[in-house]
Design a protein around this motif. Structure first.
Motif, PDB file in Angstrom:
ATOM      1  N   UNK A  11     -16.496   6.327  36.073  1.00 49.41           N
ATOM      2  CA  UNK A  11     -17.375   7.044  35.145  1.00 49.41           C
ATOM      3  C   UNK A  11     -16.859   6.893  33.721  1.00 49.41           C
ATOM      4  N   UNK A  12     -17.605   6.186  32.859  1.00 48.44           N
ATOM      5  CA  UNK A  12     -17.158   5.930  31.485  1.00 48.44           C
ATOM      6  C   UNK A  12     -17.408   7.132  30.574  1.00 48.44           C
ATOM      7  N   UNK A  13     -16.993   6.999  29.323  1.00 47.01           N
ATOM      8  CA  UNK A  13     -17.125   8.083  28.342  1.00 47.01           C
ATOM      9  C   UNK A  13     -17.433   7.486  26.984  1.00 47.01           C
ATOM     10  N   UNK A  14     -18.414   8.033  26.312  1.00 49.14           N
ATOM     11  CA  UNK A  14     -18.740   7.574  24.951  1.00 49.14           C
ATOM     12  C   UNK A  14     -19.035   8.748  24.031  1.00 49.14           C
ATOM     13  N   UNK A  15     -18.374   9.875  24.286  1.00 46.95           N
ATOM     14  CA  UNK A  15     -18.554  11.027  23.425  1.00 46.95           C
ATOM     15  C   UNK A  15     -19.661  11.957  23.888  1.00 46.95           C
ATOM     16  N   UNK A  16     -19.762  13.090  23.217  1.00 45.52           N
ATOM     17  CA  UNK A  16     -20.783  14.088  23.551  1.00 45.52           C
ATOM     18  C   UNK A  16     -22.160  13.566  23.143  1.00 45.52           C
ATOM     19  N   UNK A  17     -23.140  13.579  24.063  1.00 44.52           N
ATOM     20  CA  UNK A  17     -24.474  13.092  23.701  1.00 44.52           C
ATOM     21  C   UNK A  17     -25.145  14.021  22.700  1.00 44.52           C
ATOM     22  N   UNK A  39     -17.493  17.535  19.764  1.00 45.60           N
ATOM     23  CA  UNK A  39     -18.405  16.483  19.294  1.00 45.60           C
ATOM     24  C   UNK A  39     -17.715  15.604  18.254  1.00 45.60           C
ATOM     25  N   UNK A  40     -17.794  14.302  18.453  1.00 39.23           N
ATOM     26  CA  UNK A  40     -17.208  13.360  17.512  1.00 39.23           C
ATOM     27  C   UNK A  40     -15.734  13.089  17.712  1.00 39.23           C
ATOM     28  N   UNK A  41     -15.086  13.865  18.576  1.00 37.85           N
ATOM     29  CA  UNK A  41     -13.653  13.668  18.794  1.00 37.85           C
ATOM     30  C   UNK A  41     -13.420  12.447  19.684  1.00 37.85           C
ATOM     31  N   UNK A  42     -12.430  11.651  19.346  1.00 41.56           N
ATOM     32  CA  UNK A  42     -12.126  10.446  20.112  1.00 41.56           C
ATOM     33  C   UNK A  42     -10.975  10.688  21.090  1.00 41.56           C
ATOM     34  N   UNK A  43     -10.965   9.915  22.164  1.00 44.13           N
ATOM     35  CA  UNK A  43      -9.847   9.918  23.104  1.00 44.13           C
ATOM     36  C   UNK A  43      -8.801   8.964  22.540  1.00 44.13           C
ATOM     37  N   UNK A  44      -7.728   9.518  22.002  1.00 43.84           N
ATOM     38  CA  UNK A  44      -6.740   8.710  21.302  1.00 43.84           C
ATOM     39  C   UNK A  44      -5.628   8.207  22.223  1.00 43.84           C
ATOM     40  N   UNK A  45      -5.497   8.778  23.414  1.00 46.02           N
ATOM     41  CA  UNK A  45      -4.420   8.372  24.315  1.00 46.02           C
ATOM     42  C   UNK A  45      -4.625   6.941  24.824  1.00 46.02           C
ATOM     43  N   UNK A  46      -3.547   6.244  25.170  1.00 44.15           N
ATOM     44  CA  UNK A  46      -3.694   4.986  25.894  1.00 44.15           C
ATOM     45  C   UNK A  46      -4.503   5.234  27.175  1.00 44.15           C
ATOM     46  N   UNK A  47      -5.525   4.416  27.398  1.00 41.23           N
ATOM     47  CA  UNK A  47      -6.464   4.695  28.483  1.00 41.23           C
ATOM     48  C   UNK A  47      -6.747   3.438  29.290  1.00 41.23           C
ATOM     49  N   UNK A  48      -6.615   3.580  30.604  1.00 42.27           N
ATOM     50  CA  UNK A  48      -7.021   2.549  31.552  1.00 42.27           C
ATOM     51  C   UNK A  48      -8.356   2.955  32.151  1.00 42.27           C
ATOM     52  N   UNK A  94     -23.381   3.560  27.961  1.00 39.33           N
ATOM     53  CA  UNK A  94     -22.116   4.267  27.746  1.00 39.33           C
ATOM     54  C   UNK A  94     -20.945   3.295  27.783  1.00 39.33           C
ATOM     55  N   UNK A  95     -20.972   2.382  28.752  1.00 40.74           N
ATOM     56  CA  UNK A  95     -19.915   1.376  28.847  1.00 40.74           C
ATOM     57  C   UNK A  95     -19.817   0.548  27.567  1.00 40.74           C
ATOM     58  N   UNK A  96     -20.970   0.180  27.035  1.00 43.08           N
ATOM     59  CA  UNK A  96     -21.000  -0.637  25.824  1.00 43.08           C
ATOM     60  C   UNK A  96     -20.401   0.093  24.635  1.00 43.08           C
ATOM     61  N   UNK A  97     -20.641   1.398  24.554  1.00 42.34           N
ATOM     62  CA  UNK A  97     -20.184   2.183  23.402  1.00 42.34           C
ATOM     63  C   UNK A  97     -18.781   2.770  23.582  1.00 42.34           C
ATOM     64  N   UNK A  98     -18.242   2.699  24.780  1.00 43.05           N
ATOM     65  CA  UNK A  98     -16.973   3.367  25.058  1.00 43.05           C
ATOM     66  C   UNK A  98     -15.836   2.958  24.125  1.00 43.05           C
ATOM     67  N   UNK A  99     -15.653   1.688  23.774  1.00 51.46           N
ATOM     68  CA  UNK A  99     -14.540   1.342  22.874  1.00 51.46           C
ATOM     69  C   UNK A  99     -14.588   2.055  21.529  1.00 51.46           C
ATOM     70  N   UNK A 100     -15.766   2.475  21.090  1.00 49.31           N
ATOM     71  CA  UNK A 100     -15.870   3.198  19.825  1.00 49.31           C
ATOM     72  C   UNK A 100     -15.236   4.575  19.905  1.00 49.31           C
ATOM     73  N   UNK A 101     -15.277   5.180  21.082  1.00 47.68           N
ATOM     74  CA  UNK A 101     -14.739   6.530  21.277  1.00 47.68           C
ATOM     75  C   UNK A 101     -13.360   6.528  21.912  1.00 47.68           C
ATOM     76  N   UNK A 102     -12.955   5.384  22.454  1.00 48.50           N
ATOM     77  CA  UNK A 102     -11.654   5.276  23.128  1.00 48.50           C
ATOM     78  C   UNK A 102     -10.944   4.057  22.538  1.00 48.50           C
ATOM     79  N   UNK A 103     -10.323   4.210  21.382  1.00 53.50           N
ATOM     80  CA  UNK A 103      -9.810   3.039  20.661  1.00 53.50           C
ATOM     81  C   UNK A 103      -8.678   2.304  21.366  1.00 53.50           C
TER      82      UNK A 103
END
Length: 315
Positions: free
Chosen positions: A125-131, A245-254, A270-279
């Motif tokens: 299940x991916x993550x791209x921030x709060x809709x 809202x708008x907060x990014x996941x800053x931790x190293x993430x697999x 969501x998968x496409x946008x995930x790198x924007x929220x999980x740098x």
């Protein structure tokens, strides 16, 4: 394997613990319709690598409490169970691994605990921030006039009557990768039931009869209501997470997903946008895999997980 029935937040959370007491803690969070035993392939590997592993039966499952109220399964309550358990075990730094709904909890724990959660691994299940609006509103618009399993789960009692009638059939239907498109993607009339028209399923190769008994045990005598209540809080969850809202996941993430997982289709945007929220993201798509990654592709998942932990959270 130790077992702790931990009183917290007005319930009891059943937590299985293994590994050296001096090992760095790793938490494994299961999804729907699963149980702590769904991490059976990862627990000994992590222990052998020197980690101390904590595997809860999430609220509504197994020997953990299953409160009656739908709102008791809102996302921040589910996160709160793990946060309070971290406090109880004295964990100031940890890694969290989550699959399916456990991934949803893990993503939000990373946002809520940016210091304590040092590394994050999520499956399926991916993550791209709060809709911008509650996901349930989007689903009702997109799926107006035809069946969608999440919409089917919304009315308390409806899905329970079907799923509780034959727990074995229900679990086998979810486990069968060949049924995935029929369950989640194939167009069906809006008044369909979840299991209508599905052929009889047998145990998949990755689940022995002894393993299946553990899955059955998580629901026997209580049914699926607590687990289904996780799906009935989308609007509350959206309201509760306004501050995130708008907060990014800053931790190293697999992040690992199977190419044959219906989620890969349903959550393509969501998968496409995930790198924007999980740098700090390491994304892996397993081509010959469905939704139950940690069992279907245990060796691959274990190798990716150990490599990731070795780089970001060494034992």
């Amino acid at each position: 394997m130790e077992q702790h029935l931990l009183p917290l937040n007005g319930i009891h959370l059943n937590i299985h613990v293994a590994g050296p007491e001096t090992g760095r803690p790793v938490w494994l969070l299961h999804g729907f319709p699963e149980c702590w035993h769904s991490w059976r392939e990862q627990i000994p590997v992590l222990v052998a690598a020197g980690y101390r592993v904590f595997v809860p039966e999430m609220r509504g499952y197994g020997a953990s409490s299953a409160p009656a109220a739908v709102e008791d399964y809102r996302l921040l309550a589910l996160c709160g169970d793990i946060q309070t358990a971290l406090d109880a075990f004295g964990h100031e730094r940890t890694c969290v691994v989550g699959h399916d709904w456990g991934a949803v909890v893990a993503w939000h724990l990373a946002l809520l605990e940016p210091v304590r959660i040092q590394a994050l691994a999520t499956l399926s299940v991916p993550f791209a921030g709060r809709p911008r609006r509650p996901a349930i509103e989007i689903l009702r618009k997109v799926h107006a006039g035809h069946f969608n399993y999440i919409l089917y789960f919304q009315e308390p009692g409806v899905a329970e009557r079907e799923l509780d009638a034959d727990i074995d059939r229900t679990l086998l239907a979810f486990m069968q990768g060949g049924n995935a498109d029929a369950l989640f993607l194939a167009p069906r009339p809006a008044d369909s039931r979840l299991l209508d028209g599905l052929p009889a399923a047998t145990l998949p190769d990755w689940c022995s009869p002894e393993d299946f008994a553990q899955y059955r045990k998580a629901f026997a005598g209580r049914g699926f209501r607590g687990a289904l209540n996780w799906y009935r809080n989308f609007e509350r969850n959206w309201q509760d997470t306004e501050a995130l809202a708008g907060r990014k996941v800053e931790q190293p993430t697999l992040f690992i997903i199977g190419a044959r997982d219906p989620v890969a289709t349903l959550e393509a945007f969501t998968l496409e946008r995930m790198p924007l929220q999980v740098p700090d993201l390491r994304l892996h798509r397993l081509e010959d895999a469905g939704h139950w990654l940690q069992s279907e592709k245990a060796e691959t998942v274990n190798a990716l997980l150990l490599d990731f932990l070795g780089q970001t959270y060494p034992a």
